[in-house]
Design a protein around this motif. Structure first.
Motif, PDB file in Angstrom:
ATOM      1  N   ALA A 160      -4.675  -3.014   2.996  1.00 20.44           N
ATOM      2  CA  ALA A 160      -5.170  -1.631   2.996  1.00 20.44           C
ATOM      3  C   ALA A 160      -4.809  -0.996   4.333  1.00 20.44           C
ATOM      4  O   ALA A 160      -5.230  -1.469   5.388  1.00 20.44           O
ATOM      5  CB  ALA A 160      -6.677  -1.591   2.787  1.00 20.44           C
ATOM      6  N   VAL A 161      -4.017   0.066   4.288  1.00 13.84           N
ATOM      7  CA  VAL A 161      -3.616   0.790   5.487  1.00 13.84           C
ATOM      8  C   VAL A 161      -4.700   1.802   5.822  1.00 13.84           C
ATOM      9  O   VAL A 161      -5.170   2.520   4.949  1.00 13.84           O
ATOM     10  CB  VAL A 161      -2.266   1.508   5.269  1.00 13.84           C
ATOM     11  N   THR A 162      -5.117   1.858   7.097  1.00 11.86           N
ATOM     12  CA  THR A 162      -6.134   2.835   7.500  1.00 11.86           C
ATOM     13  C   THR A 162      -5.562   3.945   8.371  1.00 11.86           C
ATOM     14  O   THR A 162      -6.055   5.062   8.324  1.00 11.86           O
ATOM     15  CB  THR A 162      -7.287   2.152   8.252  1.00 11.86           C
ATOM     16  N   ASP A 219       0.851  -1.184   0.000  1.00  9.97           N
ATOM     17  CA  ASP A 219       0.000   0.000   0.000  1.00  9.97           C
ATOM     18  C   ASP A 219       0.886   1.232   0.000  1.00  9.97           C
ATOM     19  O   ASP A 219       2.018   1.208   0.467  1.00  9.97           O
ATOM     20  CB  ASP A 219      -0.943   0.019   1.205  1.00  9.97           C
ATOM     21  N   ARG A 220       0.360   2.324  -0.551  1.00 10.61           N
ATOM     22  CA  ARG A 220       1.085   3.580  -0.690  1.00 10.61           C
ATOM     23  C   ARG A 220       0.368   4.671   0.096  1.00 10.61           C
ATOM     24  O   ARG A 220      -0.805   4.555   0.411  1.00 10.61           O
ATOM     25  CB  ARG A 220       1.171   3.972  -2.163  1.00 10.61           C
ATOM     26  N   VAL A 238       4.561   2.582   1.340  1.00  7.21           N
ATOM     27  CA  VAL A 238       4.616   2.714   2.794  1.00  7.21           C
ATOM     28  C   VAL A 238       4.803   1.356   3.460  1.00  7.21           C
ATOM     29  O   VAL A 238       5.730   1.175   4.233  1.00  7.21           O
ATOM     30  CB  VAL A 238       3.326   3.379   3.327  1.00  7.21           C
ATOM     31  N   LEU A 239       3.928   0.421   3.182  1.00  2.00           N
ATOM     32  CA  LEU A 239       3.975  -0.886   3.829  1.00  2.00           C
ATOM     33  C   LEU A 239       3.849  -2.000   2.803  1.00  2.00           C
ATOM     34  O   LEU A 239       3.167  -1.849   1.791  1.00  2.00           O
ATOM     35  CB  LEU A 239       2.835  -1.039   4.840  1.00  2.00           C
ATOM     36  N   THR A 240       4.505  -3.106   3.089  1.00  2.00           N
ATOM     37  CA  THR A 240       4.296  -4.336   2.330  1.00  2.00           C
ATOM     38  C   THR A 240       3.940  -5.429   3.329  1.00  2.00           C
ATOM     39  O   THR A 240       4.265  -5.331   4.518  1.00  2.00           O
ATOM     40  CB  THR A 240       5.548  -4.764   1.538  1.00  2.00           C
ATOM     41  N   ALA A 241       3.274  -6.456   2.848  1.00  2.00           N
ATOM     42  CA  ALA A 241       2.892  -7.574   3.720  1.00  2.00           C
ATOM     43  C   ALA A 241       2.997  -8.872   2.936  1.00  2.00           C
ATOM     44  O   ALA A 241       2.769  -8.904   1.726  1.00  2.00           O
ATOM     45  CB  ALA A 241       1.468  -7.378   4.229  1.00  2.00           C
ATOM     46  N   SER A 253      -2.302   0.783  11.475  1.00  2.00           N
ATOM     47  CA  SER A 253      -3.380  -0.207  11.432  1.00  2.00           C
ATOM     48  C   SER A 253      -3.907  -0.323  10.013  1.00  2.00           C
ATOM     49  O   SER A 253      -3.661   0.543   9.170  1.00  2.00           O
ATOM     50  CB  SER A 253      -4.518   0.167  12.383  1.00  2.00           C
ATOM     51  N   GLY A 254      -4.633  -1.382   9.768  1.00  2.00           N
ATOM     52  CA  GLY A 254      -5.214  -1.587   8.450  1.00  2.00           C
ATOM     53  C   GLY A 254      -5.945  -2.909   8.370  1.00  2.00           C
ATOM     54  O   GLY A 254      -6.236  -3.543   9.395  1.00  2.00           O
TER      55      GLY A 254
END
Length: 196
Positions: free
Chosen positions: A136-138, A43-44, A51-54, A88-89
């Motif tokens: 999805a980052v929240t 997610d960006r 920003v984050l990968t999982a 969080s997400g």
């Protein structure tokens, strides 16, 4: 006074639309796209920066409506330049036809740049054998000194010339500069400011 409001209402609506940030290009850049279970989801941020990968710990997940899978493990990596006090997400799973069949929320406290954190997804209720998933980052809350903010928007006055026509009198409008009009016996002062 009503006439003045009727004249200004379309202007305020246009001004609000002009100040909306451009639509996120996250989906165009591959973020929030569904990926196979064996691939990393990403997610960006609003600026389009990764920003984050999982990645899932196990690529073989399975559940049914009568016996849903209720947990999975995921490794989330902070690929951005900022330390997050809280992140969080959601992780969402889809079957082979693209129907969502499970989701779970994740949270992380104290998340440093280039750090990976393994998390359970205990709220998961997976009712299929998923084929794809997405991240999805929240929320991304930075430390007080960090500056993880979207770029400042240019003032509307420099990108869109504004004017108002009141009974044939054309008045230029600039953000922050007042317009003073006489409506009946009352003097009205109008100031346009960008929305916070």
């Amino acid at each position: 006074m009503r006439i003045l409001l009727l004249v200004l209402l379309p202007l305020f609506v246009a001004l609000g639309r002009a100040q909306q940030p451009p639509p996120s290009n996250a989906d165009q850049n591959g973020a929030r796209q569904r990926v196979p279970l064996t691939e990393a989801a990403l997610d960006r941020d609003v600026a389009g920066q990764l920003v984050l990968t999982a990645r899932l710990r196990a690529a073989q997940l399975s559940g049914t409506p009568d016996a849903p899978a209720t947990n999975a493990r995921v490794v989330i990596e902070n690929r951005g330049p900022f330390f997050y006090g809280f992140a969080s997400g959601w992780v969402t799973f889809y079957d082979a036809q693209g129907t969502r069949c499970g989701e779970a929320m994740w949270t992380i406290n104290a998340f440093a740049p280039n750090e990976s954190v393994e998390r359970d997804l205990p709220g998961l209720r997976l009712t299929c054998t998923p084929a794809t998933w997405r991240l999805a980052v929240t929320s991304l809350l930075t430390r007080t000194g960090d500056q993880a903010r979207p770029a400042e928007q240019r003032p509307v006055a420099t990108t869109l010339p504004l004017q108002i026509n009141v009974n044939g009198t054309v008045l230029p409008i600039q953000l922050g500069n007042p317009i003073e009009l006489t409506v009946g016996a009352e003097r009205v002062r109008i100031v346009l400011n960008p929305a916070p």
